[in-house]
Design an enzyme around this catalytic site. Sequence first.
Site, PDB file in Angstrom:
ATOM      1  N   LYS A 198      -4.320-131.781 -43.891  1.00  0.00           N
ATOM      2  CA  LYS A 198      -4.735-130.375 -43.897  1.00  0.00           C
ATOM      3  C   LYS A 198      -6.064-130.257 -43.161  1.00  0.00           C
ATOM      4  O   LYS A 198      -7.065-130.852 -43.551  1.00  0.00           O
ATOM      5  CB  LYS A 198      -4.876-129.892 -45.330  1.00  0.00           C
ATOM      6  CG  LYS A 198      -5.415-128.477 -45.455  1.00  0.00           C
ATOM      7  CD  LYS A 198      -5.376-128.016 -46.897  1.00  0.00           C
ATOM      8  CE  LYS A 198      -6.043-126.649 -47.057  1.00  0.00           C
ATOM      9  NZ  LYS A 198      -5.964-126.190 -48.446  1.00  0.00           N
ATOM     10  N   LYS A 251      -0.665-129.072 -41.953  1.00  0.00           N
ATOM     11  CA  LYS A 251      -1.115-127.689 -42.110  1.00  0.00           C
ATOM     12  C   LYS A 251      -2.419-127.493 -41.360  1.00  0.00           C
ATOM     13  O   LYS A 251      -3.320-128.292 -41.559  1.00  0.00           O
ATOM     14  CB  LYS A 251      -1.300-127.417 -43.605  1.00  0.00           C
ATOM     15  CG  LYS A 251      -1.894-126.083 -43.927  1.00  0.00           C
ATOM     16  CD  LYS A 251      -2.183-125.981 -45.389  1.00  0.00           C
ATOM     17  CE  LYS A 251      -2.951-124.675 -45.575  1.00  0.00           C
ATOM     18  NZ  LYS A 251      -3.667-124.620 -46.806  1.00  0.00           N
TER      19      LYS A 251
HETATM   20  C1  PBG Z   1      -6.217-123.439 -51.036  1.00  0.00           C
HETATM   21  C2  PBG Z   1      -5.195-123.180 -50.005  1.00  0.00           C
HETATM   22  C3  PBG Z   1      -5.396-122.590 -48.755  1.00  0.00           C
HETATM   23  C4  PBG Z   1      -4.140-122.426 -48.200  1.00  0.00           C
HETATM   24  C5  PBG Z   1      -3.203-122.948 -49.089  1.00  0.00           C
HETATM   25  N1  PBG Z   1      -3.869-123.424 -50.204  1.00  0.00           N
HETATM   26  C6  PBG Z   1      -6.621-122.069 -48.104  1.00  0.00           C
HETATM   27  C7  PBG Z   1      -7.729-122.963 -47.758  1.00  0.00           C
HETATM   28  O1  PBG Z   1      -7.650-124.186 -47.790  1.00  0.00           O
HETATM   29  O2  PBG Z   1      -8.792-122.400 -47.472  1.00  0.00           O
HETATM   30  C8  PBG Z   1      -3.887-121.766 -46.869  1.00  0.00           C
HETATM   31  C9  PBG Z   1      -2.548-121.167 -46.696  1.00  0.00           C
HETATM   32  C10 PBG Z   1      -2.424-120.159 -45.621  1.00  0.00           C
HETATM   33  O3  PBG Z   1      -3.369-119.819 -44.870  1.00  0.00           O
HETATM   34  O4  PBG Z   1      -1.310-119.652 -45.502  1.00  0.00           O
HETATM   35  N2  PBG Z   1      -6.735-124.679 -51.113  1.00  0.00           N
END
Ligand code: PBG
Length: 328
Positions: A198, A251
């Site tokens: 991520k 992601k």
């Molecule tokens: C929280 C989380 C996030 C997303 C999924 N879980 C945001 C982040 O890390 O700031 C993003 C999902 C999206 O933008 O569709 N930890």
Amino acid sequence: MPVVTSALPSWTRLRLRQSAHLRDLCSEISFTTAHLIQPIFVVEGLEGTEPIAGLDGNSRLGLHAGLETIGRDVAAGLRHFLLFAVPSHTGSATADGAFAARVVEAIKRRFGTQLHLWVDVCLCSSTADGHCAISDERGRIDLAATLSALGDLAVRVADAGADGVSPSDMMDGRTAWLRQSLDARGHQPVPIMSYSTKFASQFYGPFREAAGSAPRHGNRAHYQIDVRSRTDAIASSIRCAEEGADLLMVKPGMTSLDLIAPIREATARLVGAYQVSGEYAGLCALGREGLADVDAALLETWHVFRRAGAAFIITYGARRARAIGVPA
Ligand code: PBG
């Protein structure tokens, strides 16, 4: 040795593209609604629904509206949901666990085995500063306290009937900690779908509005991966696999296509792609400007995820998949 080998004769290409039947025969990529996961935001204390800026077809939902929405999605052929339970106030990870558990219970009571309910496990909707971890006043992460809160949350939602948990916080060791916490409560069958690679990204904007999880200070660059780092990105998924993640994920999906196959090969685990809120909202914006057919563009991106080797796709467009022509 010849320097140039002959290219595919152009007549072959023309011949094979001239009808839909031939194009379908030659297509290598297919998928069904069984490969798609629809995110869903259920907000504590909300009556009805609230639109989410940019995320067409997705809203913040009160519990009742959430159940109705899921009912329509199930009827439209969806089986996988990723739940974000958004508490009405910040500052208490324990109270949030209770709310998330109530939502999970209500969904599973209504739909049982008609659906598979993944629950996002993170603290960013409950910490006062909007970060994914518990930090001290100087902003340093308290890893032990964070892991303990994440483990409690995972166990609570599993006790409530969650079919899978999905840690998105990016803290070191959280997958192993979750596995151990779940197993200690007899939840060996509950799979972990880790957000294993991520990146720190500009594409999470609409989500953070929806989940009330924008960091109040700074950013997430000290715990999310730097886009310039390929080695770290692959190592992060390897670590999750070694810690016991059953499914892995990249992601944002569209900016991580190059990593899907290398991660799958390095880990021998299935790797999914999360088409994140900013990516989906970008396509919707193109549509609103009259610059693209959103449905066709979405289908195109999903095929590309599969071509890149993604086993499954998390997308805010899942609920329109059947209407777009994705088979059930
Ligand atoms: C929280 C989380 C996030 C997303 C999924 N879980 C945001 C982040 O890390 O700031 C993003 C999902 C999206 O933008 O569709 N930890």
